[in-house]
Design a protein around this motif. Structure first.
Motif, PDB file in Angstrom:
ATOM      1  N   LEU A   1       0.860  -1.181   0.000  1.00  0.00           N
ATOM      2  CA  LEU A   1       0.000   0.000   0.000  1.00  0.00           C
ATOM      3  C   LEU A   1       0.890   1.223   0.000  1.00  0.00           C
ATOM      4  O   LEU A   1       1.857   1.301   0.770  1.00  0.00           O
ATOM      5  CB  LEU A   1      -0.906   0.007   1.227  1.00  0.00           C
ATOM      6  CG  LEU A   1      -1.768   1.249   1.457  1.00  0.00           C
ATOM      7  CD1 LEU A   1      -2.845   1.346   0.383  1.00  0.00           C
ATOM      8  CD2 LEU A   1      -2.396   1.219   2.846  1.00  0.00           C
ATOM      9  N   SER A   2       0.587   2.177  -0.878  1.00  0.00           N
ATOM     10  CA  SER A   2       1.344   3.424  -0.898  1.00  0.00           C
ATOM     11  C   SER A   2       0.377   4.596  -1.012  1.00  0.00           C
ATOM     12  O   SER A   2      -0.715   4.473  -1.563  1.00  0.00           O
ATOM     13  CB  SER A   2       2.340   3.447  -2.050  1.00  0.00           C
ATOM     14  OG  SER A   2       1.678   3.417  -3.291  1.00  0.00           O
ATOM     15  N   SER A   3       0.824   5.735  -0.485  1.00  0.00           N
ATOM     16  CA  SER A   3      -0.027   6.924  -0.502  1.00  0.00           C
ATOM     17  C   SER A   3       0.820   8.160  -0.252  1.00  0.00           C
ATOM     18  O   SER A   3       1.885   8.086   0.378  1.00  0.00           O
ATOM     19  CB  SER A   3      -1.126   6.824   0.562  1.00  0.00           C
ATOM     20  OG  SER A   3      -1.890   8.015   0.626  1.00  0.00           O
TER      21      SER A   3
ATOM     22  N   PRO B   1       1.517  18.383  -0.197  1.00  0.00           N
ATOM     23  CA  PRO B   1       2.094  17.057   0.085  1.00  0.00           C
ATOM     24  C   PRO B   1       3.154  17.145   1.180  1.00  0.00           C
ATOM     25  O   PRO B   1       4.012  18.034   1.159  1.00  0.00           O
ATOM     26  CB  PRO B   1       2.708  16.642  -1.254  1.00  0.00           C
ATOM     27  CG  PRO B   1       2.026  17.488  -2.275  1.00  0.00           C
ATOM     28  CD  PRO B   1       1.717  18.781  -1.600  1.00  0.00           C
ATOM     29  N   LEU B   2       3.076  16.221   2.134  1.00  0.00           N
ATOM     30  CA  LEU B   2       4.071  16.160   3.196  1.00  0.00           C
ATOM     31  C   LEU B   2       5.111  15.074   2.925  1.00  0.00           C
ATOM     32  O   LEU B   2       6.309  15.340   2.954  1.00  0.00           O
ATOM     33  CB  LEU B   2       3.378  15.882   4.540  1.00  0.00           C
ATOM     34  CG  LEU B   2       2.545  17.000   5.145  1.00  0.00           C
ATOM     35  CD1 LEU B   2       1.853  16.516   6.416  1.00  0.00           C
ATOM     36  CD2 LEU B   2       3.432  18.197   5.467  1.00  0.00           C
ATOM     37  N   PHE B   3       4.662  13.859   2.654  1.00  0.00           N
ATOM     38  CA  PHE B   3       5.585  12.766   2.375  1.00  0.00           C
ATOM     39  C   PHE B   3       4.829  11.624   1.702  1.00  0.00           C
ATOM     40  O   PHE B   3       3.591  11.565   1.728  1.00  0.00           O
ATOM     41  CB  PHE B   3       6.276  12.277   3.652  1.00  0.00           C
ATOM     42  CG  PHE B   3       5.342  11.769   4.716  1.00  0.00           C
ATOM     43  CD1 PHE B   3       4.934  10.439   4.751  1.00  0.00           C
ATOM     44  CD2 PHE B   3       4.878  12.628   5.714  1.00  0.00           C
ATOM     45  CE1 PHE B   3       4.073   9.970   5.738  1.00  0.00           C
ATOM     46  CE2 PHE B   3       4.021  12.173   6.710  1.00  0.00           C
ATOM     47  CZ  PHE B   3       3.618  10.840   6.725  1.00  0.00           C
ATOM     48  N   ASP B   4       5.587  10.722   1.092  1.00  0.00           N
ATOM     49  CA  ASP B   4       5.045   9.504   0.484  1.00  0.00           C
ATOM     50  C   ASP B   4       5.317   8.331   1.411  1.00  0.00           C
ATOM     51  O   ASP B   4       6.429   8.163   1.909  1.00  0.00           O
ATOM     52  CB  ASP B   4       5.685   9.242  -0.879  1.00  0.00           C
ATOM     53  CG  ASP B   4       5.344  10.309  -1.902  1.00  0.00           C
ATOM     54  OD1 ASP B   4       4.223  10.846  -1.842  1.00  0.00           O
ATOM     55  OD2 ASP B   4       6.199  10.625  -2.742  1.00  0.00           O
ATOM     56  N   LEU B   5       4.294   7.513   1.627  1.00  0.00           N
ATOM     57  CA  LEU B   5       4.399   6.361   2.518  1.00  0.00           C
ATOM     58  C   LEU B   5       4.136   5.080   1.746  1.00  0.00           C
ATOM     59  O   LEU B   5       3.172   4.991   0.986  1.00  0.00           O
ATOM     60  CB  LEU B   5       3.393   6.489   3.666  1.00  0.00           C
ATOM     61  CG  LEU B   5       3.225   5.260   4.567  1.00  0.00           C
ATOM     62  CD1 LEU B   5       4.501   4.986   5.356  1.00  0.00           C
ATOM     63  CD2 LEU B   5       2.036   5.445   5.512  1.00  0.00           C
ATOM     64  N   SER B   6       5.010   4.069   1.931  1.00  0.00           N
ATOM     65  CA  SER B   6       4.816   2.751   1.326  1.00  0.00           C
ATOM     66  C   SER B   6       4.926   1.692   2.407  1.00  0.00           C
ATOM     67  O   SER B   6       5.853   1.719   3.225  1.00  0.00           O
ATOM     68  CB  SER B   6       5.863   2.477   0.238  1.00  0.00           C
ATOM     69  OG  SER B   6       5.748   3.388  -0.823  1.00  0.00           O
ATOM     70  N   VAL B   7       3.977   0.773   2.408  1.00  0.00           N
ATOM     71  CA  VAL B   7       4.014  -0.382   3.304  1.00  0.00           C
ATOM     72  C   VAL B   7       3.933  -1.628   2.429  1.00  0.00           C
ATOM     73  O   VAL B   7       3.063  -1.716   1.562  1.00  0.00           O
ATOM     74  CB  VAL B   7       2.850  -0.370   4.317  1.00  0.00           C
ATOM     75  CG1 VAL B   7       2.947  -1.567   5.250  1.00  0.00           C
ATOM     76  CG2 VAL B   7       2.843   0.932   5.111  1.00  0.00           C
ATOM     77  N   GLN B   8       4.838  -2.553   2.651  1.00  0.00           N
ATOM     78  CA  GLN B   8       4.905  -3.719   1.783  1.00  0.00           C
ATOM     79  C   GLN B   8       5.136  -4.974   2.611  1.00  0.00           C
ATOM     80  O   GLN B   8       5.950  -4.974   3.534  1.00  0.00           O
ATOM     81  CB  GLN B   8       6.047  -3.537   0.781  1.00  0.00           C
ATOM     82  CG  GLN B   8       6.227  -4.670  -0.202  1.00  0.00           C
ATOM     83  CD  GLN B   8       7.304  -4.355  -1.217  1.00  0.00           C
ATOM     84  OE1 GLN B   8       7.301  -3.297  -1.835  1.00  0.00           O
ATOM     85  NE2 GLN B   8       8.253  -5.268  -1.375  1.00  0.00           N
ATOM     86  N   ALA B   9       4.446  -6.045   2.252  1.00  0.00           N
ATOM     87  CA  ALA B   9       4.628  -7.345   2.900  1.00  0.00           C
ATOM     88  C   ALA B   9       5.110  -8.338   1.853  1.00  0.00           C
ATOM     89  O   ALA B   9       4.402  -8.639   0.897  1.00  0.00           O
ATOM     90  CB  ALA B   9       3.324  -7.828   3.527  1.00  0.00           C
TER      91      ALA B   9
END
Length: 819
Positions: free
Chosen positions: A754-756, A765-773
């Motif tokens: 998931l990224s956003s 925009p403040l920052f880009d976040l990515s979560v990966q499994a």
């Protein structure tokens, strides 16, 4: 108002407001400004890229009618013709998104920037956006996830050697910004000395690319292209990237800065990574797989009417632990080496302390890899021609500490110095023919320092080659190809080894006073020569359907370990034995391909057949009774072999992007390769065991669905959800003679992410976040390309499992803060 002010400030800073034609504007998609879009003005040689606000400015355009081309990754190319009759021309452009890469421009393996669609050689591109949306252990990891047909031989999570269609090591030429990476790539146990966070794109040539690069590009090229800032303001810009992985506790931080006060632009990046031992469901924590990595890189570049000149430097420092796989025979817990020689019983070592398994510290048994790089790239416009030059210096320092009783004493300590040079001239187009000539190569010296093990001699190497490249379009057919001739000189003097009286280990002896020492590497001098070339064509059936065919002859001179090795590489736990009589490798590869860009899908088919003369590979050395030859206790002995070989297979890519569901893309790929060993003498011993080549990846299917949500939900925007599977078939076609390799069961890994973009209430925009499994269901598996699979000292195991398994479930988090 702000845009007008910026424009007139740029005019004022140029100092020539009355003498130039100014072409400027903005580029956007869906109302959002686009950065890094390339704008080219016909054949004038004038061009630029849009900045972070989507703004661009080009000066000194001759008056008259010119064809303008706007292109960028992920967007349809926009073409327009403008008649420049006034001093100032304003043109704002709206681009449409596209998942097709047919219009992508590549620079690897060609004489000048070339569109993918017209290049008959199979080339794949990984963009910065693709790399940022995934979490990877290293840069080669990112490439193997994105390019079908590219795999990696690994020794733990931070050591990856790229393989292309079953060929690797010195057959894959790794480039950094177009400069061949020289870091003793013959070794198994260290990776590519490159900062993964500083790479803007990677280009991969699948197939012989010796034409423009010479030896070592037999299998193909991996070109890692660093980020060059495009900001045009007197403001410092940059990004901060942080990574965290749950499996091995990886903590990474990287900060990049860019500044352009004038015609000069500057960039600086610093990266730090640290990880403890990784773990899986079978082995628990895998002892001695922790690492620490620090990288610093900088660039200064000036762009003028005559071209550009760029100076760059990198410093790389990595401490990487060295696993050996020793365990307790009953509990299967990992043990640690505390003694040496006859005092070291590898099957009766003490257990590794529990607190060491999750510690970020580096144990005494480790390697220390340092790499320094300094180079200049210059491009000069000579009328309608273009001259490019590159001069570079690299130093690779490699120390491997394998003495627990004397931890400060390096077992291996080698220093490799390399001078790179490359000069090429793109001649003016003549009757539609694009012609380039070039001369490039390296000068290299390798020296052993204060060490106790000497797997290779000190040597000198000089390599030079010249090439001619031609390209022309005949209606719907694009034809390109050329010829090259290479010569390589390699030599070393007598190399003697004696005993160090103070520690009783071996040491390098004085060749002028060899009393009491032994000759480990007799004097050697040899010259290798090779002719390579390629010829290919692309048939543009239509704008959306292309047929490609290419035939190429590749050349590779034997590397130092293949011809000169005679000793233990402590980090690899292998005693290597080379062969001084080896001939160069030559390959003849045929490629055919089809690319179809349909309304709802992209389809790409690539098939290849590669016949290699004098193919060199390793085989475990056994005695007459079939038992492994043990020269150094606890280490396997491998001897290099040479024979004919054949590799064939292909890749299929089907990317679905239904027009009725623009938020959805489903990317699918299939890669297959078979490697046939044509050594009749070995196959006579056992045809089944010796039929196939080593390190051949199994059939690999990858499928990934990506849903992008254009709406914003509170503080979340540009939400992207990814789910996919990696299916690896069982590998029953392996080089099994003397148990060099064994069969590998198939497995399936499930991944999700998931990224956003996180923004303020005002929409900034403040920052880009990515979560990966990765490996979501914690599957216990062994890749057939993992060297750790063969780290085993027992013939039987109480749990039926042998060797070390790959990484288990890993949940990773990445944050990118632009500023």
């Amino acid at each position: 108002m702000l845009k007008c002010f910026s424009f007139f400030m740029l005019l004022w800073s140029s100092g020539v407001i009355n003498a130039q034609t100014f072409f400027h504007g903005t580029i956007a998609s869906g109302g959002k400004p686009l950065t890094d879009i390339t704008i080219i003005v016909g054949n004038t040689g004038r061009g630029t890229k849009s900045d972070t606000n989507g703004y661009y400015l080009i000066t000194n355009i001759p008056k008259g009618s010119h064809h303008i081309k706007y292109s960028g990754v992920g967007y349809y190319t926009h073409n327009v013709r403008i008649n420049f009759t006034t001093d100032t021309v304003l043109k704002n452009i709206e681009l449409s998104e596209s998942s097709s890469q047919l219009k992508e421009v590549v620079v690897t393996g060609v004489s000048r920037a070339t569109e993918l669609r017209s290049n008959p050689v199979p080339v794949a591109v990984i963009t910065k956006q693709q790399m940022e949306r995934t979490v990877n252990n290293n840069i080669i990891d990112a490439i193997t996830k994105g390019v079908p047909g590219v795999t990696a031989v690994t020794t733990g999570p931070n050591v990856s050697k790229p393989f292309i269609r079953g060929l690797g090591y010195n057959r894959v030429l790794t480039l950094y910004d177009g400069i061949r990476q020289e870091g003793q790539q013959w070794g198994d146990e260290h990776g590519i000395e490159v900062d993964q966070y500083g790479i803007s794109r990677a280009e991969v040539v699948k197939g012989p690319a010796s034409l423009t690069y010479g030896s070592d590009a037999l299998a193909g090229v991996v070109n890692l292209i660093p980020y060059v800032p495009v900001n045009n303001s007197r403001v410092v810009t940059g990004d901060l990237t942080t990574d965290y992985h749950t499996n091995n506790g990886l903590i990474a931080a990287s900060i990049g800065l860019a500044y352009k006060p004038s015609a000069w632009k500057y960039a600086l990046r610093a990266t730090a990574k640290s990880a403890h031992n990784y773990r899986n469901a079978i082995d628990g924590y895998v002892y001695n797989t922790a690492y620490q990595e620090y990288i610093l890189s900088g660039m200064a570049r000036v762009d003028k009417k005559w071209g550009y000149s760029q100076f760059s430097a990198t410093v790389y420092d990595n401490k990487q632990e060295i696993p050996d796989g020793s365990r307790d025979s009953i509990t299967r817990r990992f043990t640690m080496q505390v003694a040496e020689g006859a005092s070291d019983d590898i099957k009766d070592r003490p257990l590794a302390p529990q607190d060491w398994l999750s510690s970020y510290g580096v144990t005494p048994i480790h390697q220390h890899i340092q790499h320094y790089r300094l180079y200049n790239k210059t491009e000069v416009k000579l009328g309608n021609g273009l001259f490019n030059s590159m001069l570079g210096w690299q130093q690779s320092v490699r120390r491997e500490y394998n003495h627990p009783t004397l931890p400060q004493q390096a077992g291996l300590y080698v220093v490799l110095n390399t001078l790179n040079y490359d000069f090429r001239y793109n001649l003016p187009s003549l009757k539609g023919w694009e012609t380039a000539i070039g001369l490039n190569g390296i000068y290299q010296t390798n020296t052993s320092r204060d060490a106790t093990d000497f797997p290779i001699p000190d040597y000198n190497l000089f390599d030079i080659g010249a090439f001619l490249f031609l390209k022309k379009s005949f209606g719907k057919i694009d034809v390109s190809g050329g010829l090259r001739y290479d010569t390589r000189h390699i030599d070393w003097p007598d190399f003697f080894v004696g005993t160090n009286a103070s520690n009783r280990f071996e040491q390098k002896a004085d060749p002028n006073n060899s009393t009491g020492s032994r000759l480990q590497f007799p004097e050697f001098k040899h010259i290798y020569n090779g002719v390579s070339g390629s010829l290919g064509l692309t048939y543009n059936v239509s704008e959306r359907l292309l047929l490609k065919a290419n035939v190429a002859r590749g050349y590779r001179a034997p590397n130092i370990t293949e011809i000169g090795s005679n000793g233990l590489d402590p980090g690899a736990h292998i005693v290597y034995l080379g062969n001084r009589s080896f001939d160069p490798e030559f390959s003849l590869q045929e490629d055919i391909g089809l690319i179809a860009y349909l309304n709802d899908a992209d389809v790409q088919v690539e098939l290849f057949n590669n016949n290699i003369q004098n193919y060199i590979y390793q085989s475990r050395l056994d005695d007459e009774q079939g038992n492994p030859v043990i020269i150094v206790p606890g280490n396997v002995t491998y001897q290099y072999q040479q024979s004919a070989a054949q590799l064939y297979g292909g890749e299929l890519t089907v990317n679905l992007h239904p027009r009725s569901m623009k938020w959805l893309t489903i990317n699918n790929s299939l890669a297959y390769v078979t490697g046939i060993n044509k050594n009749e003498a070995l196959r006579a011993q056992s045809n089944d065991a010796a039929k196939y080549l080593p390190f051949i990846p199994p059939l690999h299917l990858r499928s990934q669905a990506k849903a992008g949500l254009n709406k914003s939900y509170g503080m979340f925007s540009k939400i992207c959800v990814i789910a996919g599977i990696d299916m690896y078939a069982a590998q029953n076609r392996y080089y099994g003679l003397n148990d060099t390799e064994t069969a590998t069961p198939g497995y399936t890994l499930v991944n999700a992410g998931l990224s956003s973009t996180i923004k303020t209430r005002a929409g900034k925009p403040l920052f880009d976040l990515s979560v990966q499994a990765d490996n979501l269901f914690d599957v216990a598996y062994q890749s057939n390309l993992s060297r750790l699979k063969y780290f085993e000292y027992y013939s039987t195991s109480p749990n039926g499992r042998k060797g070390i398994y790959n990484m288990g479930r890993n949940i990773s988090f990445k944050i990118i803060v632009p500023f």
